[in-house]
Design a protein around this motif. Structure first.
Motif, PDB file in Angstrom:
ATOM      1  N   PRO A   1       0.904  -1.230  -0.097  1.00 39.93           N
ATOM      2  CA  PRO A   1       0.052  -0.038   0.186  1.00 39.93           C
ATOM      3  C   PRO A   1       0.660   1.294   0.045  1.00 39.93           C
ATOM      4  CG  PRO A   1       0.077  -0.882   2.219  1.00 39.93           C
ATOM      5  CD  PRO A   1       0.888  -1.890   1.206  1.00 39.93           C
ATOM      6  N   LYS A   2       2.154   1.150   0.013  1.00 42.51           N
ATOM      7  CA  LYS A   2       2.903   2.473   0.134  1.00 42.51           C
ATOM      8  C   LYS A   2       2.715   3.338  -1.368  1.00 42.51           C
ATOM      9  CE  LYS A   2       7.501   4.148   0.351  1.00 42.51           C
ATOM     10  NZ  LYS A   2       9.222   3.829   0.674  1.00 42.51           N
ATOM     11  N   SER A   3       2.383   2.513  -2.285  1.00 42.74           N
ATOM     12  CA  SER A   3       2.124   3.301  -3.831  1.00 42.74           C
ATOM     13  C   SER A   3       0.818   4.000  -3.570  1.00 42.74           C
ATOM     14  CB  SER A   3       1.924   2.464  -4.742  1.00 42.74           C
ATOM     15  OG  SER A   3       0.960   1.576  -4.592  1.00 42.74           O
ATOM     16  N   ARG A   4      -0.132   3.747  -2.634  1.00 44.42           N
ATOM     17  CA  ARG A   4      -1.271   4.691  -2.363  1.00 44.42           C
ATOM     18  C   ARG A   4      -0.894   6.220  -2.248  1.00 44.42           C
ATOM     19  NH1 ARG A   4      -5.104   3.991   2.713  1.00 44.42           N
ATOM     20  NH2 ARG A   4      -3.260   5.093   3.618  1.00 44.42           N
ATOM     21  N   ASP A   5       0.047   6.182  -1.337  1.00 45.93           N
ATOM     22  CA  ASP A   5       0.860   7.542  -0.744  1.00 45.93           C
ATOM     23  C   ASP A   5       1.674   8.192  -1.348  1.00 45.93           C
ATOM     24  OD1 ASP A   5      -1.504   7.002   1.106  1.00 45.93           O
ATOM     25  OD2 ASP A   5      -0.168   6.229   2.521  1.00 45.93           O
ATOM     26  N   TYR A   6       2.600   7.412  -2.262  1.00 47.05           N
ATOM     27  CA  TYR A   6       3.655   7.820  -2.795  1.00 47.05           C
ATOM     28  C   TYR A   6       4.080   7.439  -4.180  1.00 47.05           C
ATOM     29  CZ  TYR A   6       5.082   8.952   2.043  1.00 47.05           C
ATOM     30  OH  TYR A   6       5.363   9.506   3.305  1.00 47.05           O
ATOM     31  N   VAL A   7       4.213   8.425  -5.029  1.00 45.87           N
ATOM     32  CA  VAL A   7       4.665   8.149  -6.487  1.00 45.87           C
ATOM     33  C   VAL A   7       6.199   9.029  -6.830  1.00 45.87           C
ATOM     34  CG1 VAL A   7       4.146   8.728  -8.884  1.00 45.87           C
ATOM     35  CG2 VAL A   7       2.345   7.696  -7.428  1.00 45.87           C
ATOM     36  N   PRO A   8       6.998   8.135  -7.549  1.00 43.19           N
ATOM     37  CA  PRO A   8       8.544   8.640  -7.708  1.00 43.19           C
ATOM     38  C   PRO A   8       8.091   9.873  -8.871  1.00 43.19           C
ATOM     39  CG  PRO A   8       8.216   6.260  -7.661  1.00 43.19           C
ATOM     40  CD  PRO A   8       6.889   6.694  -7.676  1.00 43.19           C
ATOM     41  N   PHE A   9       8.574  10.909  -8.527  1.00 43.17           N
ATOM     42  CA  PHE A   9       8.608  11.826  -9.307  1.00 43.17           C
ATOM     43  C   PHE A   9       8.992  11.730 -10.892  1.00 43.17           C
ATOM     44  CE2 PHE A   9      10.554  15.674 -11.349  1.00 43.17           C
ATOM     45  CZ  PHE A   9       9.353  16.473 -11.672  1.00 43.17           C
ATOM     46  N   ALA A  10       9.890  11.046 -10.985  1.00 40.52           N
ATOM     47  CA  ALA A  10      10.461  10.675 -12.363  1.00 40.52           C
ATOM     48  C   ALA A  10       9.540   9.950 -13.459  1.00 40.52           C
ATOM     49  CB  ALA A  10      11.774   9.787 -12.262  1.00 40.52           C
ATOM     50  N   ASN A  11       8.588   9.218 -12.608  1.00 38.10           N
ATOM     51  CA  ASN A  11       7.667   8.308 -13.429  1.00 38.10           C
ATOM     52  C   ASN A  11       6.542   9.490 -14.047  1.00 38.10           C
ATOM     53  OD1 ASN A  11       9.153   6.451 -12.400  1.00 38.10           O
ATOM     54  ND2 ASN A  11       7.402   5.221 -11.497  1.00 38.10           N
ATOM     55  N   ALA A  12       6.117  10.423 -13.304  1.00 34.00           N
ATOM     56  CA  ALA A  12       4.981  11.245 -13.891  1.00 34.00           C
ATOM     57  C   ALA A  12       5.459  12.472 -13.435  1.00 34.00           C
ATOM     58  CB  ALA A  12       3.813  10.973 -13.066  1.00 34.00           C
ATOM     59  N   PRO A  13       6.599  13.207 -13.986  1.00 40.69           N
ATOM     60  CA  PRO A  13       7.131  14.588 -13.638  1.00 40.69           C
ATOM     61  C   PRO A  13       6.237  15.908 -13.944  1.00 40.69           C
ATOM     62  CG  PRO A  13       8.053  13.839 -15.732  1.00 40.69           C
ATOM     63  CD  PRO A  13       7.187  12.868 -15.337  1.00 40.69           C
ATOM     64  N   TYR A  14       5.120  15.969 -13.314  1.00 38.11           N
ATOM     65  CA  TYR A  14       4.203  17.050 -13.553  1.00 38.11           C
ATOM     66  C   TYR A  14       3.746  17.618 -12.281  1.00 38.11           C
ATOM     67  CZ  TYR A  14       4.034  14.640 -17.948  1.00 38.11           C
ATOM     68  OH  TYR A  14       4.232  13.950 -19.237  1.00 38.11           O
TER      69      TYR A  14
END
Length: 612
Positions: free
Chosen positions: A141-154
């Motif tokens: 469930p960590k992905s629910r709260d965190y997304v790497p900036f490089a993957n969607a740099p907006y």
């Protein structure tokens, strides 16, 4: 990774077989160790090999050698055509929702935000690159709260929605606090309020539709309550909101309520939701509410929060004329009455309606308001109609139109009403049960080949030719979800059955691009898809679309006839996929085989690309 494993005289050489089995096992095991950190880079690969090589098990029950005339090794001497990477500007290319193409269409009724796919001569025939610095998403469930900036740099949403608690930029990651425009205190508290009216805790409500979902925090926080939401939003000025949702591990597609029917069957969702989604519900005769009514199950709930609900108190904060808001709510109430929805709740800025169980519950509806078409699931590229979808007939006023469902998870394997009623020709309860048994067997075999399946490594999974949903049911786990795609050219329309099981899915024609961003699925499963589309469209186009939506180091499982797979392998040989051919679990004499693949990790580097 590619090895020719046929002996010259057609007999199995046990030493080669054992070597390949061990190698394949170790390949997936090491890949798992490589990726468990959530960053999928190769810096710890040597350590993983040393530490875990001894844990690989030999699987003698699987025969990796083929024994058919049209098998894999036949054209091994001919070099495959190398498919080159696309230009870096296509990193986030969505072919049927291309921004430049969209601006050439009319804006009224959101026509320009609908699907507009490229013509044949406009299609790209190259591999969509990942952005520089791309990493494997964090595990749930960590992905629910965190997304790497490089993957969607907006970063635009971090500024535009800063006070609404949507998303925050922190170092090299985005953090999603669980807020939203209508729930600044957090999605959990908001859902608690809804759950005081809507029966979520007991499994009655399982499937939900979130219209105009933003970054899908509502769907993300429903997951812990065993409710799965299909979220959609357009690709618009809120750049990458659907991409953020999928990076978080939440089901979502690019979509809009415009002029075309939603790509879902009738009576699909137990609940539909709009949280300040800016959809003009009362306009055009309430056509959008009528479309929600079509996809809402009898007894299902519609939640509307935000304008115009409770307009008397909030019109100043919304900076809108109270007369305009009053008229808007009046129109919504009028359409709800026409649909015979019962208002169950209105407090603050939240209103909840419930759809009636059957037509007998609403005798005042006039016949002239009903849709003439009897096929309420015929929706692909079909225009919305200003009419009301009929309920299925019932024999008593207490009966649920279309059939009553078990609560989840019992409903996952209970015989769905569409099957028990004989609504799908050739699909009886016995056929349904046998299909479930078969897919449990298939998935068991898949897990022997790829030990990462079910481990949590593959969160976003797509079944591109889902049938009755047996693959997804056999995989069912809190660690993952499956987008069940029913091709529009499939012999049987089974998507309604899939929803009755408590699973989610969508209609799609694989001659076109899927409504998602690149790199949004961890695992793609294709059973008989290429036989189905034989001579319907270009096989290379379908494989390139799979590659577009598959994450680097994601896996593919293609189950089909050996002759079909031999053709596919000629194409994938030039696509930066590592592949293996595996025999059917019943042995080498079965002509159906399995092609498994892993997409290599490679990213853009300035104006060029490189493989790592």
């Amino acid at each position: 990774m590619a090895l020719k494993i046929n002996s010259a005289d057609g007999r199995t050489r046990s030493s080669i077989q054992i070597f390949i089995v061990v190698g394949l096992c170790c390949f997936f095991y090491i890949l798992g160790a490589w990726q468990r950190s959530g960053f999928g880079k190769a810096d710890n690969l040597a350590m993983a090999i040393t530490k875990n090589a001894g844990d690989c098990n030999i699987m003698p029950s699987l025969d990796f050698e083929t024994h058919h005339g049209g098998e894999v090794g036949a054209d091994s001497d001919s070099k495959p055509k190398v498919i080159e990477p696309c230009h870096p500007r296509y990193t986030d290319y969505t072919p049927c929702q291309d921004q430049r193409r969209a601006m050439t269409f009319r804006r009224e009724n959101m026509i320009y935000r609908e699907r507009h796919c490229p013509r044949e001569e406009e299609k790209l025939h190259c591999l969509i690159p990942a952005p520089k610095g791309y990493v494997t998403p964090f595990p749930w469930p960590k992905s629910r709260d965190y997304v790497p900036f490089a993957n969607a740099p907006y970063k635009s949403l971090t500024v535009e929605k800063a006070i609404q608690n949507w998303v925050q930029y922190e170092g090299n990651v985005f953090r999603f606090p669980g807020g939203g425009t209508q729930f600044p205190q957090g999605a959990d508290k908001y859902i608690d309020q809804l759950a005081s009216v809507i029966p979520m805790a007991n499994g009655t409500v399982r499937t939900a539709l979130d219209t105009g979902c933003g970054v899908a925090s509502w769907g993300a926080y429903l997951w812990s309550r065993n409710v799965i939401a299909m979220s959609f939003a357009p690709r618009d000025s809120h750049e990458a909101q659907v991409q953020f949702a999928l990076e978080r591990g939440v089901p979502a597609v690019i979509g809009v309520l415009g002029t075309v029917k939603l790509p879902y069957p009738s009576r699909a969702f137990d609940m539909a939701h709009c949280s300040r989604c800016l959809i003009p519900w009362g306009a055009n005769g309430g056509i959008y509410m009528k479309e929600v009514d079509r996809v809402l199950r009898p007894g299902g709930y519609w939640v509307l929060s935000g304008p115009p609900i409770h307009w008397k108190t909030n019109y100043k904060a919304w900076q809108r004329p109270k007369e305009e808001l009053q008229e808007e709510q009046r129109n919504i109430e009028k359409v709800a009455k026409l649909l015979c929805w019962e208002k169950k709740y209105e407090k603050g800025e939240i209103a909840i309606w419930q759809k009636r169980m059957n037509a007998d519950s609403c005798p005042h509806r006039q016949d002239h308001a009903f849709c003439k078409s009897l096929d309420t699931d015929d929706v692909w590229y079909k225009k919305m109609e200003d009419c009301i979808t009929r309920y299925p007939d019932v024999s008593s006023s207490n009966e649920v139109a279309g059939g009553e469902l078990k609560t989840f998870p019992e409903r996952l394997y209970a015989v769905p009403p569409r099957v028990s009623s004989g609504s799908i020709p050739g699909i009886s309860a016995e056929v349904y049960q046998e299909d479930n048994k078969l897919w449990r067997k298939h998935v068991h075999a898949y897990k022997k080949i790829n030990k990462l399946i079910g481990s949590g490594r593959y969160r976003n999974i797509m079944d591109v030719n889902a049938g009755l949903g047996g693959f997804a049911a056999a995989l069912e786990s809190p660690k993952l979800w499956v987008m069940n795609v029913v091709p529009t050219i499939a012999e049987k329309n089974t998507l309604g059955v899939i929803y009755e099981r408590g699973l989610i899915g969508i209609y799609h024609d694989w001659c076109e691009a899927f409504s998602t961003y690149p790199r949004t699925y961890d695992l793609i499963h294709a059973n008989g898809l290429f036989s189905l589309y034989n001579e319907k469209c270009n096989i290379e186009d379908i494989l390139l679309e799979m590659d577009r939506i598959l994450r680097p180091e994601g896996a593919v499982i293609i189950r089909d006839e050996v002759d079909v797979l031999a053709k596919l392998r000629k194409v994938v040989g030039g696509m930066r996929w590592d592949t293996k051919m595996v025999d059917h679990e019943d042995g080498p004499l079965v002509p159906e085989k399995i092609l498994i693949a892993v997409k290599q990790y490679w990213v853009v580097d300035g104006n060029s690309t490189f493989t790592q």
